[in-house]
Each structure stands twice: as structure tokens, then as C-alpha cells.
Motif scaffolding. Structure first.
Motif, PDB file in Angstrom:
ATOM      1  N   ILE A 141       0.761  -1.243  -0.075  1.00  0.00           N
ATOM      2  CA  ILE A 141       0.040   0.049  -0.007  1.00  0.00           C
ATOM      3  C   ILE A 141       0.625   1.268   0.137  1.00  0.00           C
ATOM      4  N   LEU A 142       2.140   1.151   0.824  1.00  0.00           N
ATOM      5  CA  LEU A 142       2.849   2.527   0.738  1.00  0.00           C
ATOM      6  C   LEU A 142       3.451   2.744  -0.456  1.00  0.00           C
ATOM      7  N   GLY A 143       3.609   1.581  -1.259  1.00  0.00           N
ATOM      8  CA  GLY A 143       4.465   1.714  -2.584  1.00  0.00           C
ATOM      9  C   GLY A 143       3.428   2.527  -3.414  1.00  0.00           C
ATOM     10  N   GLU A 144       2.037   2.785  -3.079  1.00  0.00           N
ATOM     11  CA  GLU A 144       1.133   3.569  -4.000  1.00  0.00           C
ATOM     12  C   GLU A 144       0.742   4.864  -3.023  1.00  0.00           C
ATOM     13  N   PHE A 145       0.665   4.592  -1.862  1.00  0.00           N
ATOM     14  CA  PHE A 145       0.511   5.997  -0.918  1.00  0.00           C
ATOM     15  C   PHE A 145       1.382   6.256  -0.056  1.00  0.00           C
ATOM     16  N   GLN A 146       2.368   6.845  -0.409  1.00  0.00           N
ATOM     17  CA  GLN A 146       3.653   6.898   0.273  1.00  0.00           C
ATOM     18  C   GLN A 146       3.509   7.705   1.631  1.00  0.00           C
ATOM     19  N   ASP A 147       2.626   8.680   1.725  1.00  0.00           N
ATOM     20  CA  ASP A 147       2.457   9.437   3.034  1.00  0.00           C
ATOM     21  C   ASP A 147       1.777   8.923   3.942  1.00  0.00           C
ATOM     22  N   LEU A 148       1.001   7.775   3.860  1.00  0.00           N
ATOM     23  CA  LEU A 148       0.202   7.302   4.744  1.00  0.00           C
ATOM     24  C   LEU A 148       0.760   6.805   6.168  1.00  0.00           C
ATOM     25  N   PRO A 149       0.240   7.595   7.312  1.00  0.00           N
ATOM     26  CA  PRO A 149       0.592   6.854   8.584  1.00  0.00           C
ATOM     27  C   PRO A 149       0.136   5.595   8.950  1.00  0.00           C
ATOM     28  N   VAL A 150       0.895   4.615   9.640  1.00  0.00           N
ATOM     29  CA  VAL A 150       0.473   3.359   9.944  1.00  0.00           C
ATOM     30  C   VAL A 150       0.603   2.912  11.419  1.00  0.00           C
ATOM     31  N   ILE A 151      -0.193   2.253  11.794  1.00  0.00           N
ATOM     32  CA  ILE A 151      -0.165   1.870  13.196  1.00  0.00           C
ATOM     33  C   ILE A 151      -0.222   0.304  13.165  1.00  0.00           C
ATOM     34  N   PHE A 152       0.838  -0.478  13.803  1.00  0.00           N
ATOM     35  CA  PHE A 152       0.673  -1.904  13.863  1.00  0.00           C
ATOM     36  C   PHE A 152       0.305  -2.326  15.064  1.00  0.00           C
ATOM     37  N   ILE A 153      -0.686  -3.150  15.294  1.00  0.00           N
ATOM     38  CA  ILE A 153      -1.188  -3.920  16.465  1.00  0.00           C
ATOM     39  C   ILE A 153      -1.009  -5.119  16.353  1.00  0.00           C
ATOM     40  N   THR A 154      -0.084  -5.681  17.403  1.00  0.00           N
ATOM     41  CA  THR A 154       0.468  -7.240  17.118  1.00  0.00           C
ATOM     42  C   THR A 154       0.660  -7.613  18.583  1.00  0.00           C
ATOM     43  N   ALA A 155       0.773  -8.993  18.536  1.00  0.00           N
ATOM     44  CA  ALA A 155       1.181  -9.815  19.695  1.00  0.00           C
ATOM     45  C   ALA A 155       2.750 -10.215  19.538  1.00  0.00           C
ATOM     46  N   PHE A 156       3.306  -9.738  18.502  1.00  0.00           N
ATOM     47  CA  PHE A 156       4.827 -10.071  18.172  1.00  0.00           C
ATOM     48  C   PHE A 156       5.519  -8.885  17.870  1.00  0.00           C
ATOM     49  N   PRO A 157       5.293  -7.879  18.713  1.00  0.00           N
ATOM     50  CA  PRO A 157       6.262  -6.498  18.561  1.00  0.00           C
ATOM     51  C   PRO A 157       7.943  -6.651  18.290  1.00  0.00           C
ATOM     52  N   GLU A 158       8.420  -7.874  18.541  1.00  0.00           N
ATOM     53  CA  GLU A 158       9.937  -8.134  18.334  1.00  0.00           C
ATOM     54  C   GLU A 158       9.972  -8.286  16.813  1.00  0.00           C
ATOM     55  N   ARG A 159       9.111  -8.735  16.231  1.00  0.00           N
ATOM     56  CA  ARG A 159       9.319  -8.743  14.713  1.00  0.00           C
ATOM     57  C   ARG A 159       9.354  -7.387  13.927  1.00  0.00           C
ATOM     58  N   LEU A 160       8.909  -6.273  14.739  1.00  0.00           N
ATOM     59  CA  LEU A 160       9.178  -4.999  14.210  1.00  0.00           C
ATOM     60  C   LEU A 160      10.194  -4.175  14.751  1.00  0.00           C
ATOM     61  N   LEU A 161      10.539  -4.589  15.899  1.00  0.00           N
ATOM     62  CA  LEU A 161      11.554  -3.655  16.605  1.00  0.00           C
ATOM     63  C   LEU A 161      13.028  -4.537  16.640  1.00  0.00           C
ATOM     64  N   THR A 162      13.370  -4.344  15.381  1.00  0.00           N
ATOM     65  CA  THR A 162      14.666  -5.210  15.082  1.00  0.00           C
ATOM     66  C   THR A 162      15.817  -4.196  14.940  1.00  0.00           C
ATOM     67  N   ALA A 218       6.930   4.061  13.387  1.00  0.00           N
ATOM     68  CA  ALA A 218       6.731   4.870  14.676  1.00  0.00           C
ATOM     69  C   ALA A 218       5.515   4.498  15.760  1.00  0.00           C
ATOM     70  N   PHE A 219       4.553   3.990  15.275  1.00  0.00           N
ATOM     71  CA  PHE A 219       3.295   3.546  16.239  1.00  0.00           C
ATOM     72  C   PHE A 219       3.209   1.977  16.052  1.00  0.00           C
ATOM     73  N   LEU A 220       3.520   1.529  17.331  1.00  0.00           N
ATOM     74  CA  LEU A 220       3.541   0.074  17.620  1.00  0.00           C
ATOM     75  C   LEU A 220       2.405  -0.256  18.697  1.00  0.00           C
ATOM     76  N   ILE A 221       1.517  -1.034  18.830  1.00  0.00           N
ATOM     77  CA  ILE A 221       0.847  -1.005  19.961  1.00  0.00           C
ATOM     78  C   ILE A 221       0.816  -2.744  20.181  1.00  0.00           C
ATOM     79  N   THR A 222       1.153  -3.185  21.298  1.00  0.00           N
ATOM     80  CA  THR A 222       1.202  -4.620  21.396  1.00  0.00           C
ATOM     81  C   THR A 222      -0.287  -5.216  22.285  1.00  0.00           C
ATOM     82  N   LYS A 223      -0.481  -6.492  21.473  1.00  0.00           N
ATOM     83  CA  LYS A 223      -1.766  -7.069  22.129  1.00  0.00           C
ATOM     84  C   LYS A 223      -1.234  -7.934  23.231  1.00  0.00           C
ATOM     85  N   PRO A 224      -2.140  -8.158  24.229  1.00  0.00           N
ATOM     86  CA  PRO A 224      -3.502  -7.291  24.483  1.00  0.00           C
ATOM     87  C   PRO A 224      -3.484  -5.748  24.624  1.00  0.00           C
TER      88      PRO A 224
END
Length: 265
Positions: free
Chosen positions: A207-228, A235-241
């Protein structure tokens, strides 16, 4: 700096980097401030108070670096970023830091008080003020990428209560790309593990390849996959629960800082 304190700081560093990126709105600027904080602790070990938890001491050191630097934002690279920074300048001082520390990093008011050198009561007032000011500033279209129906309904309800419009819910990578093309959202909330074992990260990258300026929030039970430490990181990451407060805070932050031209100012 004792070895135990150093180990505790190392364990908290990914959280500091997440906080720094959300605070500045940029991974490079946030990481630079986090690095300056570690340098300050190494040069002056006495700045890490022995009477507070290491994570609180680390964030207090960061707050000092941040304020001494004049609370800098990354240099605007576009009209969109400049507009977002204009929004930032209108916030009551210190409110954004207090909100991030509480809603994203999970600090209690007494910890925030120690970090920011204010009373717990003042910290609570700053949080309440930030939420009110940010939610009143920007509204827009939000797209949800989530394969669990109950969670998708819950997130959508929170977003609608904030005054935003939910453009739809996608359960797979293919659905997400199609929905983005059809609705042109202003913000994406995305899980990273989708219904058909496809990746929410890949969907967002498409999606960002087509809409480059979109802000994104990831909500995940696996934050370590993104904080590498790899680039790019969210910039915005929320951990489940997650809590409703975390979702409201992250949506307000992302909309407020990464506003797009289609958002109502």
C-alpha cells in the motif's frame, strides 16, 4: 553504571527507541536522541538514580536530553510534514510526552512525574490535555487490517467514537491492497499475521508503494518482529492485548503528526 543497571537499560532500549520515534515523528531523529541518551548515561553514571527502576531512570535521562536539545522535531521534508509540525507547535507544552509515556509505554503518573520532574497530579493533567487537544485537531478515514472479527469490530468502534470514519476491514494482504485502492485511507491500523497466513507488513508495504505518505499503526502480539533496528520501523506500535486508551492515543498521535493533505485541519 553497574552491570545490572546496564543490562536493564539494554532490555528497555527497544522501548526507548519506539518512544523516541513516536515523539519526534521520525526513526532517524528518534534513534539519534536515544543514542545521545546512552552517551549521557555513560559519561555521567550518577545521572542514573539508584532509587528508581532502571527503565524510569533511562526515560528520565532521555527527557533531559530531549529538553536540553530544545525538543527538536526532524526537519520537515515535505509540506505534509511541515503542516504536521505546525500542529505540534500548537500543543500545550509537555502534553505529548506525558501521553506517550502513559498510553504507549505504560508508565503510571508517578513514574511520569519522576521522568518529567513534575508531580503525579500534573502528569495526569498533561495526559488529559493531550488527548483532548489531539482528538479535536484532526479527523479522517481509517482502514483496518485485522483477521480476527471481534478485534476488528472493537478497533473500529474505538476509531468511530473518536470521530473518524472506518473505510473498511481487510482480512488478507490481497483484500488490504484492494481496499486501500478503492477508499484511499488517511491512516492504517494493521495486524501483522493475517487470515490466509499472509503478512500485514507486506500488505502495508504494498500500500505504501502507492500511497507513500500514509501513517501506519501496527497492532500485534509479536512486537519483536518489528523492533529489530532494521529500517524502516514503525513509529506507532501497540502490543496485544491492548487497551482502548492505547488505541485512542496512537490514532490521535498518528493522525496529528502524520496528517495528509486530505485530512480536515
Amino acid at each position: 553504571m553497574t552491570s545490572n543497571f546496564a543490562s536493564a537499560v539494554g532490555a528497555s532500549l527497544p522501548h526507548l527507541r519506539r518512544y523516541a520515534r513516536a515523539l519526534t515523528g521520525n526513526q532517524t531523529a528518534g534513534d539519534a536522541l536515544a543514542a545521545q541518551t546512552l552517551e549521557a548515561l555513560i559519561l555521567d553514571p550518577s545521572s542514573s538514580a539508584e532509587d528508581m527502576p532502571p527503565k524510569v531512570a533511562l526515560f528520565r535521562a532521555f527527557h533531559r536530553v530531549w529538553t536540553q536539545a530544545g525538543t527538536p522535531l526532524d526537519e520537515a521534508q515535505s509540506h505534509i510534514e511541515a503542516r504536521a509540525q505546525g500542529h505540534m507547535a500548537r500543543l500545550t507544552p509537555l502534553t505529548r510526552e506525558a501521553l506517550l509515556l502513559h498510553a504507549i509505554e505504560g508508565f503510571l503518573p508517578q513514574d511520569i512525574g519522576a521522568i518529567m520532574s513534575v508531580t503525579p497530579e500534573t502528569a495526569t493533567d498533561l495526559i488529559d490535555t493531550a488527548i483532548r487537544e489531539m482528538e479535536e485537531s484532526v479527523a479522517g478515514r481509517v482502514m483496518v487490517i485485522e483477521d480476527e472479527a471481534i478485534i476488528a469490530m472493537d478497533i473500529s468502534a474505538v476509531v468511530r467514537e473518536m470521530g473518524h470514519r472506518v473505510t473498511g476491514v481487510a482480512r488478507t494482504r490481497t483484500e488490504a491492497v484492494r481496499l486501500a485502492r478503492e477508499t484511499t485511507p488517511d491512516l492504517i491500523l494493521a495486524d501483522i499475521q493475517l487470515a490466509d497466513n499472509s503478512s500485514g507488513i507486506d500488505a502495508v508495504n504494498d500500500i505504501l508503494g502507492e500511497f507513500q505518505d500514509l501513517p501506519v499503526i501496527f497492532i500485534t502480539a509479536f512486537p519483536e518482529r518489528l523492533l529489530t533496528g532494521a529500517r524502516p520501523e514503525p513509529a506507532f506500535l501497540i502490543t496485544k492485548p491492548y487497551s482502548e486508551e492505547q488505541v485512542r492515543s496512537a490514532v490521535s498521535q498518528a493522525m496529528f503528526f502524520a496528517s495528509t493533505e486530505t485530512l480536515a485541519a
